[in-house]
Design a protein around this motif. Sequence first.
Motif, PDB file in Angstrom:
ATOM      1  N   THR A  63       0.867  -1.292  -0.043  1.00 32.13           N
ATOM      2  CA  THR A  63      -0.059   0.041   0.067  1.00 32.13           C
ATOM      3  C   THR A  63       0.869   1.216   0.084  1.00 32.13           C
ATOM      4  N   ALA A  64       1.840   1.365   0.897  1.00 38.28           N
ATOM      5  CA  ALA A  64       2.710   2.394   1.033  1.00 38.28           C
ATOM      6  C   ALA A  64       3.408   2.744  -0.475  1.00 38.28           C
ATOM      7  N   PHE A  90       8.826  11.759   3.217  1.00 42.61           N
ATOM      8  CA  PHE A  90       7.924  10.610   3.469  1.00 42.61           C
ATOM      9  C   PHE A  90       8.492   9.280   3.356  1.00 42.61           C
ATOM     10  N   ASP A 133       4.240   7.627  -7.481  1.00 45.26           N
ATOM     11  CA  ASP A 133       4.235   9.033  -8.275  1.00 45.26           C
ATOM     12  C   ASP A 133       4.851   9.822  -7.316  1.00 45.26           C
ATOM     13  N   ALA A 134       5.460  10.757  -7.886  1.00 42.25           N
ATOM     14  CA  ALA A 134       5.995  11.891  -7.143  1.00 42.25           C
ATOM     15  C   ALA A 134       4.980  12.745  -6.662  1.00 42.25           C
ATOM     16  N   PHE A 135       5.375  13.422  -5.391  1.00 41.37           N
ATOM     17  CA  PHE A 135       4.298  14.170  -4.680  1.00 41.37           C
ATOM     18  C   PHE A 135       5.186  15.076  -3.857  1.00 41.37           C
ATOM     19  N   LEU A 155       1.316   4.068  -2.886  1.00 42.78           N
ATOM     20  CA  LEU A 155       1.018   5.663  -2.565  1.00 42.78           C
ATOM     21  C   LEU A 155       2.439   6.611  -2.824  1.00 42.78           C
TER      22      LEU A 155
END
Lengths: 293, 322
Positions: free
Chosen positions: B109-110, B124, B116-118, B113
């Motif tokens: 899951t992580a 994070f 893709d870059a954010f 998440l």
Amino acid sequence: MSRENIEQFWIGGVLRWIGIVLFFLACAFPFYYMLLLSFRSIQSVLVEPANLIPDWELVRTLQTYKEVLKPVDQGGQGFVVFIRNSLGVSLVTTAITLWVSISAAYAATRLDFRGKNLVNWGLLLVYMIPAIVLAIPLFVLYSKLGLRSDVPRRLLGLIVVYLSSTLPVALYMLRSYFQTIPVELEEAALIDGCTRLEALRKIVIPLSLPAIASTGLYVFMIAWNEFLYALLFLLEERNAWTLPLGVKQLDTQEVPKTMLMAGSVIITIPVIVLFTFFERFITGGLTAGGVKG
Amino acid sequence: MSLFSRGINSSATPRLTLAQQEERLAYRLLAVPVTVVVLLVILPLLWNIFLSFQELRLIELQKLSLWAAEFTTRNYEKVVGARGFITLLRTTLIYSLFGTILPLLLGLTAAVLARDAFPGRGVFRSILLFPYIAPIVATVFVWRMMFNAQFGIVNEWASMLGYPRLSYFSQRYVDLHLFGTTLKWPLALSMVIIFSGWRYFPFSFLFYLARLQALPEDLYEAAKVDGATLTQRFWYITLPQLRVVTATLVLLRFIWTFNKFDDVFLLTGGAAGTEVITVKIYDWLFGRADVGAAAALSIVLAIILAVLLFIYFRYFFVEEEV
């Protein structure tokens, strides 16, 4: 809106951000809570458990930490001794492991010898043996050899046991890195008259510094965090305790839980500092070695 | 001429060929690690088998001798025949199984998440590794504080929301009211497993993230053109590509969880229905001062693990992408 757009918005947008925030909080909050409790008095924790602001007076005076670090005869918990022991054991383990495993990994990748497969597979297999299975015979053996007597012998015995688990890991990690270095570089050096060991020192080691760094950090962290063998070999001799045992002994009714948290912060800080400075190496090492945890 | 004479000399005093020299060097360089492993892993392992057939108490260690040994199978009868052995086995298997699955699911899951870059992804990713790299004692104790019945923050929040306070790590069961029936839910065991999920997910997170980021982008472009939605792309493109890494992670996590001692020992001490084999071994060794029985149970542990690994490799392990 098409199904794709709805999914992009709700799952790829809203749900994804909720997930990111939840993961972040789940990983960061416990460490904040640890720090927080170490900076509050146990009385105020009992009265206001949900207060998430530290007591600034305790932050300024570092009172809880002083209690933990103070020698036992002055009414403290004697953590300075544990820090010294932990540092000593971890640094010596790291130094010996690197010293031995760099040349051994070189031999295992570059040299041909009978029994090469046996060595390579054997080391991997050692990785799979449960620590607790080895703990009993080693405990008996150490008792008979007198390696559970005075402080230096106990710590020496502990280092030797750590080597048996760090050497295979380090060898494995370095070996997989050495395999990626082109042989041609060394061949040129050998033709120019270098011996094998000179080629290792002048070519392979300088090229593998990142891998050596991550192996070293990894080995240090294994030794620093290790609990079971320390428990078996050091328990009766308080002066030989490493930090994990020191923290464990704070977990009693007599000691305020805020001190338990201060001890936990003390043992965690070096790891987090190393991680922050050398993150690239540590992350690489975790995946390269399939490092045990 | 000089070359020729050197050749004669060397045949007179036999010199090693290059290959032989290299072989010698290899043995010299590998001598220390191999010796350490033989002395501290192989021999103790064999000796452990020997100990498991001995009547040996902790206080009698000095009397132990290899020569005057009397063999007995009583230790095995004792540990396997002990009351609660089946429960012990069941707890160990439940713990190992869910202690494998949960970190993998959370890690996946992580990784999804974070693929893709954010803004802030680097931070994070670093923070997500904290649970894994922090020392076990520190993580265990902060969890026990958070879930402390008296002042733990979780109980505090729960009671604000109107839920009862619980001793999460020392209460064996909690009554769960679901659809009009009451279920006795194993609380402490679940908590130990959730702790494993939290502590060990970063390892699979890193592996999954590396794999996800290596997947070719045009695969997704093509699927988009064909009208596959986000969830369909995940289900039909991403997941099938993760089989090999999952097989490896299952293997490693299962072995490590099965052999794990520290976590349960520090979290609950094996109380409240959380006793696993490793903790029981410790109990035989120090709680009951019975070295022979502890050795026997550790051999049983190794045998069970070997059998499970054999089954896994025989029927479940995937090595190559199809």
